[in-house]
Design a protein around this motif. Structure first.
Motif, PDB file in Angstrom:
ATOM      1  N   TYR A   1       0.805  -1.228   0.000  1.00 15.26           N
ATOM      2  CA  TYR A   1       0.000   0.000   0.000  1.00 15.26           C
ATOM      3  C   TYR A   1       0.838   1.278   0.000  1.00 15.26           C
ATOM      4  N   THR A   2       2.045   1.199   0.550  1.00 13.09           N
ATOM      5  CA  THR A   2       2.919   2.383   0.574  1.00 13.09           C
ATOM      6  C   THR A   2       4.376   1.944   0.730  1.00 13.09           C
ATOM      7  N   ASP A   3       5.276   2.726   0.124  1.00  4.65           N
ATOM      8  CA  ASP A   3       6.716   2.445   0.293  1.00  4.65           C
ATOM      9  C   ASP A   3       7.237   3.044   1.590  1.00  4.65           C
ATOM     10  N   LEU A   4       6.548   4.091   2.061  1.00  4.31           N
ATOM     11  CA  LEU A   4       7.113   4.895   3.144  1.00  4.31           C
ATOM     12  C   LEU A   4       7.273   4.143   4.461  1.00  4.31           C
ATOM     13  N   LEU A   5       6.289   3.311   4.793  1.00  3.00           N
ATOM     14  CA  LEU A   5       6.335   2.651   6.106  1.00  3.00           C
ATOM     15  C   LEU A   5       7.469   1.624   6.197  1.00  3.00           C
ATOM     16  N   ALA A   6       8.060   1.298   5.038  1.00  2.02           N
ATOM     17  CA  ALA A   6       9.213   0.387   5.031  1.00  2.02           C
ATOM     18  C   ALA A   6      10.364   0.971   5.843  1.00  2.02           C
TER      19      ALA A   6
END
Ligand code: SIN
Length: 331
Positions: free
Chosen positions: A99-104
């Motif tokens: 759903y998102t790259d950021l939370l990685a």
């Protein structure tokens, strides 16, 4: 005849009114699905939220908590949320990669020194804005919840990264975690949390990474003779809901629910800190598993082997975000 028709119309109208009144009287049901035991930071936070809502909004909202993957696993809960089949969940931050790259960011090994640093970053403007990075996908983060720092459990003693070479480790569905184990020449396998105990027990895998409270509450320590205290990564959660459900609530209810949730999260965060200490000790006392403490030189080898993973994900996550998170270690 005219009088009969009028009476029929009146009866139909009053049935409709009662129906509408009943619908309006029905409490809104919030299904909260999670995968861990009730005796964990997330399990206790979810139950606390249910309790607070019952106390304050019992006639208008009813929270149903489904622990232990009873309703959905982390692999399908977000799809179910988008379809309106569940209203609240708190998957590990590692489970949002579709759903998102950021939370990685939160999966980068050795990024945070402790939960205080994590708090400083999560409460910063950057940390808060990341919770809204999935709005276009119909998901909205309502708050971060701690579990704690991850340790490495294994069928063999792990003191230095070379000890893990060739071993199979279960991981959550995160490309960063995959790269982390590849960096130490081990084999990562993405598997749901509900399968980990059996995979360890049957020796289908050699090890896994998790927090003290998950290792204890799911009895992984009973089937893993060694746990290395690496504190190499973070396992935190995002309490998440569907934008459609959340924005469809009456404003007063939404704000009451948010303050009950904030309170439950504060409670859950304290449990996380306490359990990190208590469950570690309970595992040591059980004598089922040896807890290996690393020397500074041994730990430095893990850092050196795993940290290159940051570079690999710098473009997706953003160098500025990584720098800001790392800077939270300095007080
Ligand atoms: C959880 O704490 O929610 C599960 C973590 C895992 O899948 O290892």
């Amino acid at each position: 005849m005219k009088r009969t028709l009028a009476a029929f119309a009146l009866a139909a109208a009053s049935t409709l009114m009662v129906g509408l009144a009943n619908a309006a009287d029905e409490p809104i049901v919030i299904k909260f699905s999670h995968v861990v035991a009730e005796n964990t930071p997330k399990g206790k936070m979810a139950n606390k939220f249910k309790e607070l809502v019952a106390e304050r909004m019992g006639d208008r909202v009813m929270v149903e908590v489904y622990p232990n993957s009873q309703l959905f696993g982390d692999d399908n809960v977000l799809e179910a949320m988008q379809l309106g089949d569940v209203q609240l969940a708190a998957p590990a931050l590692s489970k949002f990669s579709r759903y998102t790259d950021l939370l990685a960011l939160y999966d980068l090994p050795f990024l945070f020194e402790d939960l205080d640093a994590v708090d400083r970053f999560q409460q910063s403007e950057k940390g808060q804005s990341m919770m809204h990075s999935m709005k276009k996908k119909g998901l909205i983060g309502l708050g971060y919840l701690h579990n704690g720092m991850k340790q490495l459990s294994s069928s063999q003693p792990l003191r230095v990264p070379a000890d893990a070479k060739g071993l199979k480790f279960r991981i959550m569905s995160s490309p960063v975690l995959e790269a982390q184990f590849e960096a130490i020449d081990a084999t990562p396998l993405k598997k749901p949390f509900s399968e980990v105990f059996t995979l360890l027990q049957t020796k289908a895998i050699d090890g896994q990474e998790n927090t003290w409270s998950n290792i204890y509450s799911k009895k992984f320590f009973e089937v893993q003779p060694y746990i290395t205290e690496t504190n190499h990564g973070l396992l935190d959660y995002l309490v998440v809901t569907s934008t459609e459900f959340w924005m469809g609530l009456p404003e007063d209810l939404r704000s009451e629910l948010k303050s009950a949730l904030d309170e439950a999260i504060i409670y859950g965060n304290q449990i996380a800190r306490d359990k990190g200490i208590q469950d570690r000790q309970a595992i040591i006392d059980s004598k089922r598993s040896e807890v290996i403490e690393l020397s500074p030189e041994e730990r430095a080898q893990w850092v050196q082997a795993m940290k290159p993973v940051w570079k690999k994900f710098e473009k997706d996550i953003g160098a500025e975000l990584i720098d800001a998170a790392y800077a939270a270690n300095r007080r």
